[in-house]
Write an enzyme that holds these catalytic residues in place. Structure first.
Site: not given
Length: 171
Positions: A80, A83, A128, A131, A151
């Site tokens: 991510c 985070c 995610c 976060c 995607c």
């Protein structure tokens, strides 16, 4: 509160109530399931470049074909961009022809999903799990073994090549 109920068709009232109620319930569960990140949107806005912030925390979408991660072929891990939680392993990445990095599976516990009605028909949006940063949408037209296509917006990811040190997780 008026919720598009038709007094002449009780069966439609029930369907509308169930449809709207399930959308509200699904939307309200995402923060409970995935609320680990401590930063507020204002704090993320101060940390992230504008394009990353718009995609991750305003659920924007980058233009197709704009991410250098589309051409990334090395072994490693996609994390991510907010985070730094690991989300996808490179061995699950494939060329979907969509213009966005695509994966057929994610790391266990790395994502949370919710239903998105922004384009009228429902789509499964994923974030995610740490976060809550928006990553993209998942579709059921991917390759085996899962048949899924995650995607992903490229600006919502960072790539860590195999053997490189992972950055420290951000709150």
């Amino acid at each position: 509160m008026h919720i598009f109920l038709n007094r002449k068709a009780p069966d439609m009232q029930r369907r509308n109530f169930l449809f709207i109620g399930s959308g509200l319930l699904a939307g309200s569960l995402l923060p409970v399931v995935s609320a680990v990140g401590a930063n507020t949107k204002a704090q993320w806005k101060a940390i992230l470049p504008p394009a990353e912030y718009r995609v991750l925390f305003e659920e924007d979408t980058e233009p197709p074909g704009s991410s250098p991660l589309n051409a990334e072929k090395r072994a490693g891990t996609y994390i991510c961009a907010a985070c730094y939680q690991p989300l996808f392993d490179s061995n699950t990445k494939y060329e979907s022809g969509t213009g966005w990095p695509s994966f057929y599976d994610h790391r266990p516990g790395a994502i949370a999903t919710k239903t998105d009605f922004k384009l009228i028909w429902p789509r499964k949006e994923y974030h995610c799990s740490r976060c809550r940063g928006h990553q993209g949408h998942v579709f059921d037209d991917g390759p085996k073994p899962t048949g899924l296509r995650y995607c992903n917006n490229g600006v919502a990811l960072r790539f860590v090549a195999k053997g490189e040190k992972f950055p420290e997780l951000r709150a």
